[in-house]
Design an enzyme around this catalytic site. Structure first.
Site, PDB file in Angstrom:
ATOM      1  N   CYS A  53       0.643  -1.140   0.074  1.00  0.00           N
ATOM      2  CA  CYS A  53      -0.011   0.124   0.121  1.00  0.00           C
ATOM      3  C   CYS A  53       0.809   1.292   0.120  1.00  0.00           C
ATOM      4  CB  CYS A  53      -0.956  -0.140   1.125  1.00  0.00           C
ATOM      5  SG  CYS A  53      -2.043  -1.431   1.092  1.00  0.00           S
ATOM      6  N   HIS A  99      -3.151   7.067   2.608  1.00  0.00           N
ATOM      7  CA  HIS A  99      -3.708   5.904   2.088  1.00  0.00           C
ATOM      8  C   HIS A  99      -5.088   5.227   2.372  1.00  0.00           C
ATOM      9  CE1 HIS A  99      -3.963   1.548   0.710  1.00  0.00           C
ATOM     10  NE2 HIS A  99      -3.689   1.132   2.054  1.00  0.00           N
ATOM     11  N   ASN A 127     -10.161  -0.284  -0.655  1.00  0.00           N
ATOM     12  CA  ASN A 127      -8.429  -0.367  -0.406  1.00  0.00           C
ATOM     13  C   ASN A 127      -8.028  -0.798  -2.023  1.00  0.00           C
ATOM     14  OD1 ASN A 127      -5.853  -0.290  -0.082  1.00  0.00           O
ATOM     15  ND2 ASN A 127      -6.077  -1.506   1.917  1.00  0.00           N
TER      16      ASN A 127
HETATM   17  N1  ACO Z   1     -18.574  -8.837   8.645  1.00  0.00           N
HETATM   18  C1  ACO Z   1     -18.906  -9.023   9.776  1.00  0.00           C
HETATM   19  N2  ACO Z   1     -18.143  -9.403  10.926  1.00  0.00           N
HETATM   20  C2  ACO Z   1     -16.778  -9.484  10.492  1.00  0.00           C
HETATM   21  C3  ACO Z   1     -16.233  -9.472   9.398  1.00  0.00           C
HETATM   22  C4  ACO Z   1     -17.199  -8.995   8.260  1.00  0.00           C
HETATM   23  N3  ACO Z   1     -16.718  -8.675   6.918  1.00  0.00           N
HETATM   24  N4  ACO Z   1     -14.960  -9.322   9.364  1.00  0.00           N
HETATM   25  C5  ACO Z   1     -14.527  -9.570  10.757  1.00  0.00           C
HETATM   26  N5  ACO Z   1     -15.830  -9.782  11.542  1.00  0.00           N
HETATM   27  C6  ACO Z   1     -15.847 -10.189  12.848  1.00  0.00           C
HETATM   28  C7  ACO Z   1     -14.844 -10.797  13.419  1.00  0.00           C
HETATM   29  O1  ACO Z   1     -14.732 -12.137  13.031  1.00  0.00           O
HETATM   30  C8  ACO Z   1     -14.998 -10.495  15.166  1.00  0.00           C
HETATM   31  O2  ACO Z   1     -15.794 -11.470  15.389  1.00  0.00           O
HETATM   32  P1  ACO Z   1     -15.674 -11.859  16.950  1.00  0.00           P
HETATM   33  O3  ACO Z   1     -15.514 -10.680  17.815  1.00  0.00           O
HETATM   34  O4  ACO Z   1     -16.857 -13.016  17.000  1.00  0.00           O
HETATM   35  O5  ACO Z   1     -14.355 -12.840  16.933  1.00  0.00           O
HETATM   36  C9  ACO Z   1     -15.518  -9.098  14.898  1.00  0.00           C
HETATM   37  O6  ACO Z   1     -15.944  -8.798  13.707  1.00  0.00           O
HETATM   38  C10 ACO Z   1     -14.595  -7.875  15.262  1.00  0.00           C
HETATM   39  O7  ACO Z   1     -13.156  -8.401  14.283  1.00  0.00           O
HETATM   40  P2  ACO Z   1     -11.714  -7.673  14.256  1.00  0.00           P
HETATM   41  O8  ACO Z   1     -10.827  -8.053  13.297  1.00  0.00           O
HETATM   42  O9  ACO Z   1     -11.548  -7.116  15.664  1.00  0.00           O
HETATM   43  O10 ACO Z   1     -12.602  -6.375  13.617  1.00  0.00           O
HETATM   44  P3  ACO Z   1     -11.710  -4.730  13.488  1.00  0.00           P
HETATM   45  O11 ACO Z   1     -12.787  -3.741  14.169  1.00  0.00           O
HETATM   46  O12 ACO Z   1     -10.410  -4.811  13.957  1.00  0.00           O
HETATM   47  O13 ACO Z   1     -11.852  -4.625  12.035  1.00  0.00           O
HETATM   48  C11 ACO Z   1     -10.639  -4.767   9.932  1.00  0.00           C
HETATM   49  C12 ACO Z   1     -11.386  -5.433  11.121  1.00  0.00           C
HETATM   50  C13 ACO Z   1     -11.500  -3.850   9.214  1.00  0.00           C
HETATM   51  C14 ACO Z   1     -10.218  -5.604   9.053  1.00  0.00           C
HETATM   52  C15 ACO Z   1      -9.651  -3.736  10.558  1.00  0.00           C
HETATM   53  O14 ACO Z   1      -8.908  -4.337  11.594  1.00  0.00           O
HETATM   54  C16 ACO Z   1      -8.755  -3.205   9.752  1.00  0.00           C
HETATM   55  O15 ACO Z   1      -9.145  -2.393   8.713  1.00  0.00           O
HETATM   56  N6  ACO Z   1      -7.327  -3.408   9.541  1.00  0.00           N
HETATM   57  C17 ACO Z   1      -6.226  -2.806   8.784  1.00  0.00           C
HETATM   58  C18 ACO Z   1      -6.672  -3.044   7.368  1.00  0.00           C
HETATM   59  C19 ACO Z   1      -5.338  -2.500   6.814  1.00  0.00           C
HETATM   60  O16 ACO Z   1      -5.138  -1.096   7.086  1.00  0.00           O
HETATM   61  N7  ACO Z   1      -4.581  -3.174   5.890  1.00  0.00           N
HETATM   62  C20 ACO Z   1      -3.220  -2.327   5.440  1.00  0.00           C
HETATM   63  C21 ACO Z   1      -3.298  -2.061   4.109  1.00  0.00           C
HETATM   64  S1  ACO Z   1      -3.298  -3.562   3.152  1.00  0.00           S
HETATM   65  C22 ACO Z   1      -1.964  -3.790   2.295  1.00  0.00           C
HETATM   66  O17 ACO Z   1      -0.783  -3.441   2.466  1.00  0.00           O
HETATM   67  C23 ACO Z   1      -2.103  -4.842   1.037  1.00  0.00           C
END
Ligand code: ACO
Length: 329
Positions: A116, A256, A286
């Site tokens: 990214c 980003h 993204n």
């Molecule tokens: N729909 C519904 N529920 C979901 C989903 C979904 N799509 N995805 C995860 N959940 C659930 C999980 O299973 C979890 O359930 P549980 O509590 O029963 O275990 C709950 O939601 C919370 O999950 P978290 O992973 O803690 O959710 P979070 O609030 O952290 O959001 C996310 C997840 C959106 C992926 C976030 O962590 C994020 O944006 N991370 C960074 C992404 C990023 O910046 N990537 C970098 C660049 S990518 C690159 O370089 C190629």
């Protein structure tokens, strides 16, 4: 004599036609529109369809648009750099293929792999060529077909990513405006949190690697989230401090687009208002190396000469970076 400054002198962008909305994802994995919007800010993303269509097809569209817009011939370009983690093939580089598709020949062209952060890395490299006097007119492309490495049975990743390409023209500044400063960082220890395991030299493709879904993006979202907020906020603070720049002096902050909550937290740490932010994550998700050039393309008409911009990104590697520039046109 003052050394030459590199400036962005035009932008272009391309997103595929197919719109994948949150509603459609509801039918593919256990997710819902509310969860996706509240946790990420994303409403829809674009997907490149068609057998044999790759990142170069989107990059080539953006480059063609750039050449037409600036009334340039293919022969006017003397370097093309493509930032991508979804190259058409392991080799040749996607930059080589984009050049071929738009009729650019006999120039240097290469890819940069910094996930990214790829566009920030590539623009920084282009800046060096201009400042050293080794190139006059460079095209920097940020393009990714993320749908090619996403597992659409994995709700933790499939809601986040989309496909797209952005391109900018980089030339020697004629008016002293352009890239003022840039900073690049990386920490390979972060690779465990965000990577594609198989398909490279460590784990070449086998029937087992395909069955184990190791050719898709793996992400530990919580860990990446924490590092992304900290990385983008800290590097932006560093570049602002070393250029004596207060938050109120920034016209546009171009982060980003990984997650709206990440962007909001970074903006809060930097004391930036919503009016200073470029945000298109709701529309495109993204798009990895394409998020920043797509923002610049969409906001081009609102940008004014001498506007002060901070571009910042964080991604797989880990890699992160920031650029401070004064808009040149
Ligand atoms: N729909 C519904 N529920 C979901 C989903 C979904 N799509 N995805 C995860 N959940 C659930 C999980 O299973 C979890 O359930 P549980 O509590 O029963 O275990 C709950 O939601 C919370 O999950 P978290 O992973 O803690 O959710 P979070 O609030 O952290 O959001 C996310 C997840 C959106 C992926 C976030 O962590 C994020 O944006 N991370 C960074 C992404 C990023 O910046 N990537 C970098 C660049 S990518 C690159 O370089 C190629």
């Amino acid at each position: 004599m003052a050394h030459p400054i590199a400036a962005i002198t035009a932008t272009a962008g391309y997103v595929p036609e197919y719109v994948l909305k949150n509603k459609e994802l509801e039918g593919m994995v256990a997710t819902n529109d509310d969860w996706i919007q509240s946790r990420t800010g994303i409403q829809e993303r674009r997907i490149l369809k068609g057998i044999g269509k790759g990142t170069s097809d989107m990059g080539a569209e953006a480059v063609r648009q750039l050449l037409t817009k600036q009334s340039l011939q293919a022969s006017d370009i003397d370097l093309l750099i493509c930032a991508t983690v979804t190259p058409d093939h392991p080799f040749p580089s996607t930059a080589n293929i984009i050049c071929d598709k738009v009729g650019i020949r006999n120039i240097g062209s290469f890819d940069i792999s910094a996930a990214c952060s790829g566009f920030v890395y590539a623009l920084t490299v282009a800046r060096q060529f201009i400042e050293a006097g080794n190139a006059q007119r460079i095209i920097v492309v940020g393009a990714d077909k993320m749908s090619s490495i996403i597992n659409y049975n994995d709700r933790a990743t499939c809601v986040l990513f989309g496909d797209g390409a952005g391109a900018v023209l980089v030339e020697k500044s004629e008016n002293g405006l352009g890239i003022v400063d840039s900073l690049l960082k990386s920490d390979g220890a972060g690779r465990q949190y965000l990577y594609q395991k198989a398909g490279g030299s460590a784990y070449p493709a086998t029937q087992e690697s395909v069955a184990a879904k190791e050719h898709f993006v793996y992400q530990d979202g919580r860990n990446v989230f924490k590092h992304a907020v900290n990385g983008m906020a800290t590097i932006s603070q560093e570049i602002m401090q070393r250029n004596q720049l207060q938050s109120t002096q920034i016209d546009w902050f171009v982060p980003h687009q990984a997650n709206k909550r990440i962007i909001d937290m970074v903006a809060k740490r930097l004391d930036l208002s919503e009016q200073q932010l470029m945000l298109n994550i709701q529309q495109f998700g993204n798009t990895t190396a394409a998020t920043i050039p797509l923002c610049l393309w969409q906001w081009e008409n609102q940008l004014k000469k001498e506007d002060k911009l901070i571009l910042t990104a964080f991604g797989g590697g880990f890699t992160w970076g920031a650029i401070y520039l004064k808009w040149a046109y």
